[in-house]
Design an enzyme around this catalytic site. Structure first.
Site, mmCIF file in Angstrom:
data_model
loop_
_atom_site.group_PDB
_atom_site.id
_atom_site.type_symbol
_atom_site.label_atom_id
_atom_site.label_comp_id
_atom_site.label_asym_id
_atom_site.label_seq_id
_atom_site.Cartn_x
_atom_site.Cartn_y
_atom_site.Cartn_z
ATOM 1 C CG HIS A 48 -50.713 -40.639 -17.857
ATOM 2 N ND1 HIS A 48 -50.570 -40.212 -16.561
ATOM 3 C CD2 HIS A 48 -49.998 -41.786 -17.933
ATOM 4 C CE1 HIS A 48 -49.822 -41.059 -15.894
ATOM 5 N NE2 HIS A 48 -49.440 -42.032 -16.707
HETATM 6 P P1 TYD Z 1 -49.757 -46.353 -16.434
HETATM 7 O O1 TYD Z 1 -50.020 -45.456 -15.271
HETATM 8 O O2 TYD Z 1 -50.397 -45.989 -17.747
HETATM 9 O O3 TYD Z 1 -48.191 -46.515 -16.651
HETATM 10 P P2 TYD Z 1 -47.068 -45.412 -16.976
HETATM 11 O O4 TYD Z 1 -47.604 -44.083 -16.603
HETATM 12 O O5 TYD Z 1 -45.902 -45.818 -16.136
HETATM 13 O O6 TYD Z 1 -46.719 -45.527 -18.409
HETATM 14 O O7 TYD Z 1 -50.169 -47.826 -16.002
HETATM 15 C C1 TYD Z 1 -49.922 -48.951 -16.826
HETATM 16 C C2 TYD Z 1 -50.905 -50.048 -16.469
HETATM 17 O O8 TYD Z 1 -50.749 -50.457 -15.109
HETATM 18 C C3 TYD Z 1 -52.350 -49.621 -16.628
HETATM 19 O O9 TYD Z 1 -53.045 -50.659 -17.285
HETATM 20 C C4 TYD Z 1 -52.871 -49.491 -15.224
HETATM 21 C C5 TYD Z 1 -51.964 -50.352 -14.396
HETATM 22 N N1 TYD Z 1 -51.704 -49.751 -13.064
HETATM 23 C C6 TYD Z 1 -52.319 -50.271 -11.934
HETATM 24 O O10 TYD Z 1 -53.097 -51.229 -11.999
HETATM 25 N N2 TYD Z 1 -52.052 -49.688 -10.722
HETATM 26 C C7 TYD Z 1 -51.217 -48.640 -10.589
HETATM 27 O O11 TYD Z 1 -50.989 -48.126 -9.462
HETATM 28 C C8 TYD Z 1 -50.584 -48.100 -11.763
HETATM 29 C C9 TYD Z 1 -49.653 -46.925 -11.692
HETATM 30 C C10 TYD Z 1 -50.850 -48.696 -12.977
#
Ligand code: TYD
Length: 130
Positions: A48
């Protein structure tokens, strides 16, 4: 600008120490810190872009690759030491992969978590970058 930032390293026979100070090594105010761990072999994270959040990622333990796309091309950065990290400006597509066993990725972010910051469609991301 995407870049590797070296962190201060205090070498000591008792063990080494590295440092991140807000406004010093990192070009933004740190609003949030999170970390990714226990990643099963073969898994991808990220995939993303964030509209206005800047981030800085350090491999505190183990190793993984950060693939970044600024709208023009992909570049791979292998992180495997705790004394440097990668600065990721906003509007950069990122994927993290090839996590080693017991790797620990710490992420410093310039904004609090907000789902509205996320762009999860790569084609839409490219369109915005044009
Ligand atoms: P995501 O940012 O998509 O993870 P990555 O980029 O590491 O693959 O986040 C995964 C899940 O965690 C998503 O449902 C949102 C939650 N999340 C939070 O609640 N707070 C945060 O600060 C982050 C980074 C994620």
């Amino acid at each position: 600008m995407i870049r590797i930032i070296d962190l201060p390293k205090i070498l000591d026979e008792r063990g080494n120490l590295s440092i991140i100070e807000e406004g010093n090594q990192i070009p933004f105010k740190i609003k949030r810190v999170y970390w990714v761990y226990d990643v099963p072999g073969g898994e991808l994270r990220g995939s993303h872009a964030l509209k206005s959040t800047e981030e800085f990622i350090v491999a505190l333990s183990g190793s993984f690759d950060v693939i970044l796309n600024d709208g023009n091309r992909n570049r791979k950065y292998s992180l495997n030491r705790s004394y440097y990290g990668i600065y990721i400006p906003s509007m950069t597509w990122r994927t993290l992969k090839n996590f080693s066993t017991n790797s620990l990725a710490v992420v410093l972010a310039s904004k609090e978590y907000d789902e509205k910051e996320y762009i999860r469609d790569f084609d839409y991301f490219l369109k915005l970058k044009k």
